[in-house]
Motif scaffolding. Structure first.
Motif, PDB file in Angstrom:
ATOM      1  N   LEU A 270      33.973  15.404 -67.377  1.00 45.66           N
ATOM      2  CA  LEU A 270      34.470  13.678 -67.030  1.00 45.66           C
ATOM      3  C   LEU A 270      36.108  14.246 -67.318  1.00 45.66           C
ATOM      4  CD1 LEU A 270      34.029  11.365 -66.009  1.00 45.66           C
ATOM      5  CD2 LEU A 270      34.212  10.701 -68.525  1.00 45.66           C
ATOM      6  N   GLY A 271      37.087  14.017 -66.820  1.00 45.13           N
ATOM      7  CA  GLY A 271      38.067  15.118 -66.718  1.00 45.13           C
ATOM      8  C   GLY A 271      39.386  13.614 -67.953  1.00 45.13           C
ATOM      9  N   ASN A 272      39.144  12.597 -67.347  1.00 45.79           N
ATOM     10  CA  ASN A 272      39.729  11.673 -67.846  1.00 45.79           C
ATOM     11  C   ASN A 272      39.426   9.725 -67.394  1.00 45.79           C
ATOM     12  OD1 ASN A 272      41.242  11.636 -64.991  1.00 45.79           O
ATOM     13  ND2 ASN A 272      42.716  10.467 -65.900  1.00 45.79           N
ATOM     14  N   VAL A 273      39.690   8.705 -68.281  1.00 48.98           N
ATOM     15  CA  VAL A 273      38.931   7.803 -68.026  1.00 48.98           C
ATOM     16  C   VAL A 273      40.459   6.673 -68.696  1.00 48.98           C
ATOM     17  CG1 VAL A 273      37.794   5.365 -68.212  1.00 48.98           C
ATOM     18  CG2 VAL A 273      36.455   8.218 -68.590  1.00 48.98           C
ATOM     19  N   GLN A 274      40.505   6.024 -67.858  1.00 43.33           N
ATOM     20  CA  GLN A 274      41.797   4.593 -67.963  1.00 43.33           C
ATOM     21  C   GLN A 274      41.672   3.217 -67.327  1.00 43.33           C
ATOM     22  OE1 GLN A 274      44.413   7.596 -65.149  1.00 43.33           O
ATOM     23  NE2 GLN A 274      46.694   6.344 -66.374  1.00 43.33           N
ATOM     24  N   ILE A 275      41.855   2.572 -68.533  1.00 39.99           N
ATOM     25  CA  ILE A 275      41.628   1.019 -67.787  1.00 39.99           C
ATOM     26  C   ILE A 275      42.972   0.181 -68.337  1.00 39.99           C
ATOM     27  CG2 ILE A 275      40.450  -0.975 -68.372  1.00 39.99           C
ATOM     28  CD1 ILE A 275      37.897   1.088 -69.214  1.00 39.99           C
ATOM     29  N   ILE A 276      43.418   0.047 -67.017  1.00 39.22           N
ATOM     30  CA  ILE A 276      44.669  -0.379 -67.515  1.00 39.22           C
ATOM     31  C   ILE A 276      45.350  -1.518 -66.665  1.00 39.22           C
ATOM     32  CG2 ILE A 276      47.850   0.199 -67.190  1.00 39.22           C
ATOM     33  CD1 ILE A 276      46.344   2.968 -66.325  1.00 39.22           C
ATOM     34  N   SER A 277      45.598  -2.839 -67.553  1.00 42.73           N
ATOM     35  CA  SER A 277      46.202  -4.083 -66.733  1.00 42.73           C
ATOM     36  C   SER A 277      46.648  -4.421 -65.527  1.00 42.73           C
ATOM     37  CB  SER A 277      46.488  -5.092 -68.100  1.00 42.73           C
ATOM     38  OG  SER A 277      48.082  -5.230 -68.146  1.00 42.73           O
ATOM     39  N   ALA A 278      46.234  -4.879 -64.453  1.00 43.26           N
ATOM     40  CA  ALA A 278      47.191  -4.731 -63.661  1.00 43.26           C
ATOM     41  C   ALA A 278      48.813  -4.943 -63.427  1.00 43.26           C
ATOM     42  CB  ALA A 278      47.147  -6.097 -62.383  1.00 43.26           C
ATOM     43  N   GLU A 279      49.224  -5.918 -64.597  1.00 45.58           N
ATOM     44  CA  GLU A 279      50.595  -5.601 -65.050  1.00 45.58           C
ATOM     45  C   GLU A 279      51.174  -4.707 -65.879  1.00 45.58           C
ATOM     46  OE1 GLU A 279      48.052  -8.125 -65.941  1.00 45.58           O
ATOM     47  OE2 GLU A 279      48.727  -9.757 -65.318  1.00 45.58           O
ATOM     48  N   ASP A 280      50.408  -3.756 -66.435  1.00 48.92           N
ATOM     49  CA  ASP A 280      50.961  -2.591 -67.022  1.00 48.92           C
ATOM     50  C   ASP A 280      51.360  -1.712 -65.036  1.00 48.92           C
ATOM     51  OD1 ASP A 280      51.394  -3.310 -69.912  1.00 48.92           O
ATOM     52  OD2 ASP A 280      49.688  -2.229 -69.675  1.00 48.92           O
ATOM     53  N   VAL A 281      51.000  -1.422 -64.683  1.00 47.59           N
ATOM     54  CA  VAL A 281      50.266  -0.420 -62.935  1.00 47.59           C
ATOM     55  C   VAL A 281      51.543  -1.037 -62.795  1.00 47.59           C
ATOM     56  CG1 VAL A 281      48.706  -0.028 -61.013  1.00 47.59           C
ATOM     57  CG2 VAL A 281      47.717  -0.134 -63.534  1.00 47.59           C
ATOM     58  N   THR A 282      52.199  -2.172 -62.839  1.00 47.34           N
ATOM     59  CA  THR A 282      53.031  -2.740 -61.539  1.00 47.34           C
ATOM     60  C   THR A 282      54.357  -2.024 -62.435  1.00 47.34           C
ATOM     61  OG1 THR A 282      53.217  -4.907 -62.153  1.00 47.34           O
ATOM     62  CG2 THR A 282      51.913  -4.544 -60.523  1.00 47.34           C
ATOM     63  N   LEU A 283      54.469  -1.885 -63.778  1.00 49.86           N
ATOM     64  CA  LEU A 283      56.203  -1.620 -64.122  1.00 49.86           C
ATOM     65  C   LEU A 283      56.175  -0.217 -63.396  1.00 49.86           C
ATOM     66  CD1 LEU A 283      55.916  -2.505 -67.585  1.00 49.86           C
ATOM     67  CD2 LEU A 283      56.831  -4.029 -65.967  1.00 49.86           C
ATOM     68  N   CYS A 284      57.268   0.132 -63.137  1.00 50.33           N
ATOM     69  CA  CYS A 284      57.548   1.216 -62.842  1.00 50.33           C
ATOM     70  C   CYS A 284      58.376   2.197 -63.695  1.00 50.33           C
ATOM     71  CB  CYS A 284      58.883   1.111 -61.141  1.00 50.33           C
ATOM     72  SG  CYS A 284      59.346   2.772 -60.602  1.00 50.33           S
ATOM     73  N   PRO A 285      57.254   3.207 -63.696  1.00 49.79           N
ATOM     74  CA  PRO A 285      57.675   4.415 -64.679  1.00 49.79           C
ATOM     75  C   PRO A 285      59.443   4.525 -64.692  1.00 49.79           C
ATOM     76  CG  PRO A 285      55.868   4.581 -64.153  1.00 49.79           C
ATOM     77  CD  PRO A 285      56.269   3.540 -63.264  1.00 49.79           C
ATOM     78  N   SER A 286      60.433   4.819 -66.098  1.00 56.45           N
ATOM     79  CA  SER A 286      61.771   5.252 -65.568  1.00 56.45           C
ATOM     80  C   SER A 286      61.783   6.375 -66.503  1.00 56.45           C
ATOM     81  CB  SER A 286      62.360   3.914 -66.889  1.00 56.45           C
ATOM     82  OG  SER A 286      62.278   3.577 -68.270  1.00 56.45           O
ATOM     83  N   SER A 287      62.704   6.524 -65.962  1.00 55.37           N
ATOM     84  CA  SER A 287      62.844   8.291 -66.158  1.00 55.37           C
ATOM     85  C   SER A 287      63.809   8.083 -67.714  1.00 55.37           C
ATOM     86  CB  SER A 287      63.776   8.817 -65.511  1.00 55.37           C
ATOM     87  OG  SER A 287      62.685   8.973 -63.574  1.00 55.37           O
ATOM     88  N   VAL A 288      63.906   9.564 -68.266  1.00 54.98           N
ATOM     89  CA  VAL A 288      64.263   9.917 -70.369  1.00 54.98           C
ATOM     90  C   VAL A 288      66.190  10.108 -69.139  1.00 54.98           C
ATOM     91  CG1 VAL A 288      62.376  11.210 -70.735  1.00 54.98           C
ATOM     92  CG2 VAL A 288      64.335  11.692 -69.645  1.00 54.98           C
ATOM     93  N   MET A 289      66.420   9.488 -70.158  1.00 56.72           N
ATOM     94  CA  MET A 289      67.685   9.524 -69.933  1.00 56.72           C
ATOM     95  C   MET A 289      69.141  10.379 -70.512  1.00 56.72           C
ATOM     96  SD  MET A 289      68.426   5.566 -70.072  1.00 56.72           S
ATOM     97  CE  MET A 289      68.014   5.123 -71.585  1.00 56.72           C
ATOM     98  N   ASN A 290      69.630  10.426 -70.371  1.00 56.80           N
ATOM     99  CA  ASN A 290      71.342  11.378 -71.380  1.00 56.80           C
ATOM    100  C   ASN A 290      70.463  12.880 -71.758  1.00 56.80           C
ATOM    101  OD1 ASN A 290      73.026   9.537 -71.112  1.00 56.80           O
ATOM    102  ND2 ASN A 290      73.008   8.629 -72.614  1.00 56.80           N
ATOM    103  N   ILE A 291      69.410  13.998 -70.858  1.00 59.76           N
ATOM    104  CA  ILE A 291      69.348  14.815 -71.169  1.00 59.76           C
ATOM    105  C   ILE A 291      70.938  15.767 -71.970  1.00 59.76           C
ATOM    106  CG2 ILE A 291      67.913  16.469 -70.866  1.00 59.76           C
ATOM    107  CD1 ILE A 291      67.052  15.419 -69.036  1.00 59.76           C
ATOM    108  N   THR A 292      70.724  16.403 -72.752  1.00 62.53           N
ATOM    109  CA  THR A 292      71.270  17.534 -73.569  1.00 62.53           C
ATOM    110  C   THR A 292      70.818  18.372 -73.555  1.00 62.53           C
ATOM    111  OG1 THR A 292      71.497  16.321 -75.581  1.00 62.53           O
ATOM    112  CG2 THR A 292      73.757  15.390 -73.405  1.00 62.53           C
ATOM    113  N   CYS A 293      72.017  19.895 -74.029  1.00 58.78           N
ATOM    114  CA  CYS A 293      71.457  20.661 -74.979  1.00 58.78           C
ATOM    115  C   CYS A 293      72.523  21.464 -76.264  1.00 58.78           C
ATOM    116  CB  CYS A 293      71.301  21.662 -73.739  1.00 58.78           C
ATOM    117  SG  CYS A 293      72.364  22.771 -72.820  1.00 58.78           S
ATOM    118  N   ASP A 294      72.029  21.752 -76.757  1.00 53.99           N
ATOM    119  CA  ASP A 294      72.784  22.225 -77.977  1.00 53.99           C
ATOM    120  C   ASP A 294      71.976  23.794 -78.421  1.00 53.99           C
ATOM    121  OD1 ASP A 294      70.492  21.225 -79.747  1.00 53.99           O
ATOM    122  OD2 ASP A 294      71.778  19.590 -80.211  1.00 53.99           O
TER     123      ASP A 294
END
Length: 398
Positions: A270-294
């Motif tokens: 068994l590789g994974n199990v997820q139980i998620i509310s329907a409201e959370d699934v409808t949220l669109c994951p957003s990207s990280v912002m302001n990637i910089t390097c030093d």
């Protein structure tokens, strides 16, 4: 013969704490069992002093990774063959109750499997002998006390290392509503068409998995071919409120059943199990912002002995620190997966981190000039991983 083709059968003898392994068991599986039972015996002696804690809210998600492994897996594929250890990447582990620490008449065991996984460093391996009495073989995964106040999506990934024909597999959810009322069990089968359904009670409900087109984008895999992904069977179900009816989720587990007259053997991952509310699934994951390097350093490696003659010209080693801001939406990020692409080539996995920075050391690049594109892919507490094609990127020219 590969380890995946060998059936592992383990049981206790009548003498206490004596482990018997059949002659067919592989060396790798024997080592796994030795580690498992060593840890198992340690917790066995501490069991009277260990209160049991249960999950009380959604999301409930786990890849069963213990924060270490022989390899790193992403969607069933090994992206790194190097051993690793990072306890901050540990996932929720199955509930181990006192009753599971004694004699086991059905040779029924579960343990961490490091030779294959879906996400992280491994998976859970389940071995057992299905009784021919028509009663199911069940493995408890999680004890919970979650108020199911909204519709949910349940997803899981499973790989059959060995399972005799005639056996049916389910993920099950146990629901209770009122004291004195009979519990309700929801069965989520691996097979699309289940010909043999366990009919253990009037309150058992069997659902069918969603078609590919009905799966929300957040739960879709990067590539889907008949819900098979690198030999893993991936299933997604939706359970609506007319079934949940405001019940309390008490237990999540794996169940196997057969009505064959002869006992059957079970050996699955068994590789994974997820139980998620329907409201959370409808949220669109957003990207990280302001990637910089030093802290960038580039070293010339033209004198390195392990390079081919064609690679010697302009060979360099790059080190830097990447930093970024956490996504605004669904801010409960548990880890970030870092990928890189050199001069437009296919992406390669570089590593994972739980913080919003990553130290990159000794990354080999070739040529006097070029461009490296880094991709930062967040993974959320719900187990959702952002689509890598929509993840934040940063390009570094040298």
């Amino acid at each position: 013969m590969s380890a995946n083709n060998i059936v592992s059968v383990v049981s206790y003898s009548s003498a206490p704490k004596t482990l018997i392994a059949c002659s067919m068991i592989s060396v790798a599986a024997s080592l796994e069992l030795f580690i498992y039972f060593s840890v198992f015996r340690f917790w066995y002696y501490l069991r009277p002093y260990l209160p049991m804690h249960v999950s009380c809210s959604l999301p409930l998600s786990s890849t069963f990774c213990q924060g270490w492994g022989k390899r790193t897996y992403m969607h069933g594929q090994a992206v790194s063959n190097d051993p690793w250890s990072n306890l901050s990447m540990q996932q929720p582990q199955p509930t181990l109750t006192h009753s599971e620490m004694g004699y086991n008449p059905h040779q029924q065991y579960k343990w961490l499997h490091l030779e294959d996984g879906f996400l992280g460093g491994g998976s859970m391996r389940f071995v057992g002998r299905l009784p021919n009495s028509g009663s199911p073989l069940t493995y408890r995964l999680f004890d919970t006390a979650i108020n199911m106040s909204s519709s949910v999506y349940v997803s899981y990934s499973l790989k059959q290392m060995h399972m005799d024909a005639g056996a049916n597999l389910f993920i099950y959810l146990v629901l209770n509503k009122d004291e004195g009322e009979k519990e309700k069990r929801i069965l989520l089968p691996v097979e699309h068409t289940v010909t043999t359904i366990y009919a253990g009670g009037d309150n058992d409900t069997t659902l069918q998995c969603l078609d590919d087109l009905d799966i929300p984008p957040a739960l879709q895999l990067p590539v889907s071919k008949g819900r098979e992904y690198n030999q893993w069977q991936c299933r997604v179900f939706r359970i609506d409120m007319d079934i949940l009816d405001g019940s309390i989720l008490d237990e999540v587990g794996l169940m196997a059943y057969t009505d064959n007259e002869e006992p059957l053997m079970l050996n699955v991952l068994l590789g994974n199990v997820q139980i998620i509310s329907a409201e959370d699934v409808t949220l669109c994951p957003s990207s990280v912002m302001n990637i910089t390097c030093d802290q960038v350093t580039i070293d010339n490696l033209s004198t390195r002995s392990d390079l081919l003659p064609s690679e010697e010209s302009g060979a360099k080693s790059l080190s830097m620190r990447l930093r970024w801001l956490q996504p605004e939406i669904m801010a409960d990020v548990t880890s970030y997966h870092i990928w890189y692409s050199l001069n437009g080539a296919d992406r390669e996995w570089l590593g994972s981190t739980y913080s919003n920075k990553s130290y990159i050391t000794n990354l080999d690049v070739h040529g006097e000039h070029g461009c490296i594109t880094f991709t930062v892919q967040p993974q959320y507490k719900s187990g959702i991983i952002q689509d890598i094609n929509k993840a934040g990127t940063y390009s570094f020219k040298y």
